[in-house]
Design a protein around this motif. Sequence first.
Motif, PDB file in Angstrom:
ATOM      1  N   ASP A 262       0.900  -1.461  -0.050  1.00 53.21           N
ATOM      2  CA  ASP A 262      -0.023   0.035   0.069  1.00 53.21           C
ATOM      3  C   ASP A 262       0.753   1.279   0.040  1.00 53.21           C
ATOM      4  N   ASN A 263       1.929   1.167   0.486  1.00 47.05           N
ATOM      5  CA  ASN A 263       2.928   2.315   0.601  1.00 47.05           C
ATOM      6  C   ASN A 263       3.572   2.722  -0.648  1.00 47.05           C
ATOM      7  N   TYR A 264       4.188   3.932  -0.768  1.00 50.34           N
ATOM      8  CA  TYR A 264       4.699   4.375  -2.059  1.00 50.34           C
ATOM      9  C   TYR A 264       6.013   5.543  -1.919  1.00 50.34           C
ATOM     10  N   PHE A 265       6.522   5.880  -2.817  1.00 46.59           N
ATOM     11  CA  PHE A 265       7.449   6.884  -2.859  1.00 46.59           C
ATOM     12  C   PHE A 265       7.057   8.237  -3.856  1.00 46.59           C
ATOM     13  N   SER A 266       7.506   9.378  -3.493  1.00 53.37           N
ATOM     14  CA  SER A 266       7.466  10.234  -4.583  1.00 53.37           C
ATOM     15  C   SER A 266       8.195  11.294  -4.549  1.00 53.37           C
ATOM     16  N   VAL A 267       8.875  11.938  -5.502  1.00 60.18           N
ATOM     17  CA  VAL A 267       9.770  13.098  -5.640  1.00 60.18           C
ATOM     18  C   VAL A 267       9.172  14.225  -4.931  1.00 60.18           C
ATOM     19  N   LEU A 268      10.421  14.784  -3.892  1.00 64.56           N
ATOM     20  CA  LEU A 268      10.070  15.978  -3.207  1.00 64.56           C
ATOM     21  C   LEU A 268      10.899  17.032  -3.833  1.00 64.56           C
TER      22      LEU A 268
ATOM     23  N   ILE B 180      12.282   3.698  -6.020  1.00 64.35           N
ATOM     24  CA  ILE B 180      13.078   4.372  -6.809  1.00 64.35           C
ATOM     25  C   ILE B 180      14.330   4.759  -6.428  1.00 64.35           C
ATOM     26  N   TYR B 181      15.197   5.104  -7.297  1.00 64.38           N
ATOM     27  CA  TYR B 181      16.551   5.714  -7.273  1.00 64.38           C
ATOM     28  C   TYR B 181      16.755   6.657  -8.272  1.00 64.38           C
ATOM     29  N   ILE B 182      16.750   7.921  -7.810  1.00 61.94           N
ATOM     30  CA  ILE B 182      17.154   8.960  -8.712  1.00 61.94           C
ATOM     31  C   ILE B 182      18.517   9.079  -9.069  1.00 61.94           C
ATOM     32  N   GLU B 183      18.417   9.090 -10.447  1.00 64.97           N
ATOM     33  CA  GLU B 183      19.804   9.066 -11.235  1.00 64.97           C
ATOM     34  C   GLU B 183      19.930  10.404 -11.540  1.00 64.97           C
ATOM     35  N   ASN B 184      19.043  11.141 -12.137  1.00 60.76           N
ATOM     36  CA  ASN B 184      19.107  12.545 -12.756  1.00 60.76           C
ATOM     37  C   ASN B 184      17.723  13.258 -12.977  1.00 60.76           C
ATOM     38  N   ILE B 185      17.562  14.623 -12.780  1.00 55.32           N
ATOM     39  CA  ILE B 185      16.399  15.311 -13.455  1.00 55.32           C
ATOM     40  C   ILE B 185      16.978  16.597 -14.201  1.00 55.32           C
ATOM     41  N   GLU B 186      16.486  16.477 -15.273  1.00 55.41           N
ATOM     42  CA  GLU B 186      16.868  17.512 -16.287  1.00 55.41           C
ATOM     43  C   GLU B 186      15.337  18.121 -16.980  1.00 55.41           C
ATOM     44  N   ASP B 187      15.238  19.348 -17.019  1.00 53.04           N
ATOM     45  CA  ASP B 187      13.981  20.030 -17.541  1.00 53.04           C
ATOM     46  C   ASP B 187      12.458  19.171 -17.151  1.00 53.04           C
ATOM     47  N   LYS B 188      12.481  18.646 -16.057  1.00 56.04           N
ATOM     48  CA  LYS B 188      11.154  18.165 -15.425  1.00 56.04           C
ATOM     49  C   LYS B 188      11.225  16.519 -15.731  1.00 56.04           C
ATOM     50  N   THR B 189      12.361  15.990 -16.465  1.00 54.07           N
ATOM     51  CA  THR B 189      12.408  14.764 -16.757  1.00 54.07           C
ATOM     52  C   THR B 189      13.114  13.991 -15.746  1.00 54.07           C
ATOM     53  N   LEU B 190      12.616  13.021 -14.997  1.00 50.02           N
ATOM     54  CA  LEU B 190      13.218  12.438 -14.064  1.00 50.02           C
ATOM     55  C   LEU B 190      13.804  10.943 -14.744  1.00 50.02           C
ATOM     56  N   TYR B 191      15.155  10.756 -14.532  1.00 51.32           N
ATOM     57  CA  TYR B 191      15.872   9.503 -14.842  1.00 51.32           C
ATOM     58  C   TYR B 191      16.073   8.815 -13.723  1.00 51.32           C
TER      59      TYR B 191
END
Length: 114
Positions: free
Chosen positions: A60-66, A85-96
């Motif tokens: 039921d639990n989840y993750f989001s980007v802050l 989720i593991y954030i690699e990069n964020i460019e121009d609102k695109t999450l990698y």
Amino acid sequence: MENITFENEYQIINMGGPWIGDLIIKQKKIEDYIIIDNFLEKEDFYYFIRYFEVSKKQKDNYFSVLRVNKESLEIRTSHERFDKIYIENIEDKTLYFCKGFHNQLPVDNIQLTF
């Protein structure tokens, strides 16, 4: 990122992480339930992963980007939800990102909305 610290850290999945805690920026508490070892600093923003514990059932639990504005410390949470989720990069609102808690997996991307 010398102004960023975490307090009250603990492990949410008892198999090596991830670890979460209270996010402190410039000695001010910003938010709780933040993954402590995966965040990015960009020109105007910091990006973190927040854990949402909806119930005691892991499914039921989840993750989001802050997203935190570096100047005003205003926070926004992405509308997108992730099981892992593991954030690699964020460019121009695109999450990698990787669909796990480490960067040893293939990288996907998605447009973030806040």
